[in-house]
Every structure is written in C-alpha cells, then in structure tokens.
Scaffold this motif. Structure first.
Motif, PDB file in Angstrom:
ATOM      1  N   ILE A   1       0.839  -1.206   0.000  1.00  0.00           N
ATOM      2  CA  ILE A   1       0.000   0.000   0.000  1.00  0.00           C
ATOM      3  C   ILE A   1       0.870   1.251   0.000  1.00  0.00           C
TER       4      ILE A   1
ATOM      5  N   TRP B   1      -3.750  -1.526  -5.492  1.00  0.00           N
ATOM      6  CA  TRP B   1      -5.052  -0.963  -5.084  1.00  0.00           C
ATOM      7  C   TRP B   1      -6.180  -1.951  -5.368  1.00  0.00           C
TER       8      TRP B   1
ATOM      9  N   LEU C   1     -12.507   1.177  -0.828  1.00  0.00           N
ATOM     10  CA  LEU C   1     -11.328   1.527  -1.621  1.00  0.00           C
ATOM     11  C   LEU C   1     -11.489   2.925  -2.213  1.00  0.00           C
TER      12      LEU C   1
ATOM     13  N   ILE D   1      -8.957   6.132  -1.750  1.00  0.00           N
ATOM     14  CA  ILE D   1      -8.357   6.849  -2.881  1.00  0.00           C
ATOM     15  C   ILE D   1      -8.757   8.321  -2.856  1.00  0.00           C
TER      16      ILE D   1
END
Length: 256
Positions: free
Chosen positions: A105, A155, A167, A171
């Motif tokens: 990540i 991702w 997610l 982002i």
C-alpha cells in the motif's frame, strides 16, 4: 501482464507474471529510481525509493526462480498445434512473489510522487545525458506505465479485501489530503507490517482499512515516531534511515 491478488490469510498480496513481465518491471524500477538519485539522505524521496527497491529485490529474485512458480493453461490444444504444424507447451510458467500488505500500500500511495523528479533523468537534456548515459524520454513513458500497472494492481488487491466502496473512500482521501512522502520515516511502515501480522485473520479486513487510511494521511503516531527518530539521529550524527526501532520485531515465520 501482471496479476495481483490478496494472499489467503490477508497478510499481503501475491504478484504474478511471466518472465518478461517481471524483468521489464525490475528494469523500469531501476531506471526510475536511479542509483545516482538515492545516494545521500538529502534525497527528498530516499525512503520511498528504498522501499520500492525492496519490493524490486523480491520481484527480481522471483523471475530468477528463487520464489514461487505457477503453471497455467495457455489455450493451446492439439487442433491448433496441428493447424500450425508445431508442437508447443500447453501451459505457461508464471513467477509469483508475496509482498506484505502495508508495504505494498505504501508503494502504491507514494511511488507516483517520484515521477516528476525521475523524469528529469530522461531525454537528451536529462541529467543522465550530462553524464554520457542518455535514456530516451520514451523510456520514461514506458517505465512510468510499468510502475502504474504495479500500483493499480496493489489498489485492486486491497479493494478485493475492503470492498470497492471503501477503496474509493481511501483513494479519494488521498486525493483530497495530497499528503507528501518527502523524507518519510519508513519505520512507520514496519510498524504497520508488524501490527497486521499480529492481527487475527478474521479482523484483518478492518485492520487493513485502518492501516491504508493511516498511510495516505499521516497520523500523530507517525509524527511522534518521526520526532523520536530525528532526535536519536541527531544524537548519533546519522540519518533516520540508519536507525531501527527496537520495539518493532518481525516474526521469524510469516503465514501468508
């Protein structure tokens, strides 16, 4: 093309590709980082580049055959071989490597920030050209694309665990905060790695969501750790990247 997916126990991600996928990615990482760029702690993204090189190390050893191998059907059958009058394998060899989730990540979140600086080393007027080792600017376009594929796959693997909605929140948080990773104290990523490893598998989904948010938006715990490192770096007359936090201990065996 690279494929990524979470490991069975949500410990990390599995990156899979053929020989050329991994070879090209390794070459792109070396070119984007550049050995002349990471010498000295004055480099703005020293921590980011070192972590990327750490991932690169595992990928390079994967296509050298030191990690896992996977055989998959390639669609070839007797009729096609007869039509082309050739005997070919019916399976392709893919190389596979595991990377701890927080580590991955961090790479996905931070690596795009080095692009503008790395681009200065390409082209006829680039810094490498001044040293007589010019690289075409088109290579920068290719190398950036290869790293983008890696980051996108990370991702995607995270989204498989936390869900698409979560997610998107992560982002969008990163885009809104636009936190920088200059002089980042990467010992914090070690802390996150160990934290995840100590978390029960049934609770790792929530833990990963929390860790991802803490990576894209620095917390007070991060700043406290960095302050401690900077204090001791000054005391010992060294760089924070030469220090280790004794409280951070990796287990001997990792169950992926």
């Amino acid at each position: 093309m690279l494929q990524t997916k979470p490991t069975e126990h949500l410990t990390g991600i599995t990156i899979q590709g053929d020989y050329n996928d991994f070879y090209d990615l390794v070459e792109s990482i070396y070119s984007m980082v550049g050995s002349e760029q990471i010498q000295g702690d004055e480099t703005l993204y020293y921590g980011v580049k070192n972590r990327l090189l750490g991932v690169c190390y595992d990928i390079r050893h994967a296509f050298m055959g030191d990690r896992d191998l996977v055989l998959e059907d390639n669609g070839m059958n007797q009729e096609i071989m007869k039509w082309h009058a050739q005997i070919t394998p019916t399976q392709n060899v893919y190389y596979s490597v595991n990377i701890l989730f927080p580590e991955a990540i961090f790479v996905a979140a931070s690596v795009p920030q080095i692009y503008p600086f790395s681009s200065l080393y390409y082209g006829v007027r680039g810094k490498r050209a001044e040293m007589g080792i010019a690289m075409p600017y088109a290579d920068y376009v290719r190398d950036k694309a290869n790293l983008d594929v890696l980051c996108a796959g990370i991702w995607q693997a995270l989204g498989t665990v936390v869900g698409d909605e979560e997610l998107e929140k992560i982002i969008r948080l990163q885009q809104r905060i636009d936190d920088d990773y200059m002089h980042y104290a990467t010992q914090y990523i070690d802390k996150c790695n160990v934290e995840l490893l100590k978390t029960q598998v049934s609770k790792r989904k929530d833990k990963l969501r929390n860790i991802a948010k803490r990576i894209v938006k620095k917390t007070q715990a991060y700043y406290n750790l960095k302050d401690d490192l900077e204090y001791w770096a000054q005391e010992y007359g060294t760089s924070i990247y030469d220090l280790e936090d004794p409280r951070i201990q990796y287990p001997q065996d990792i169950e992926w």
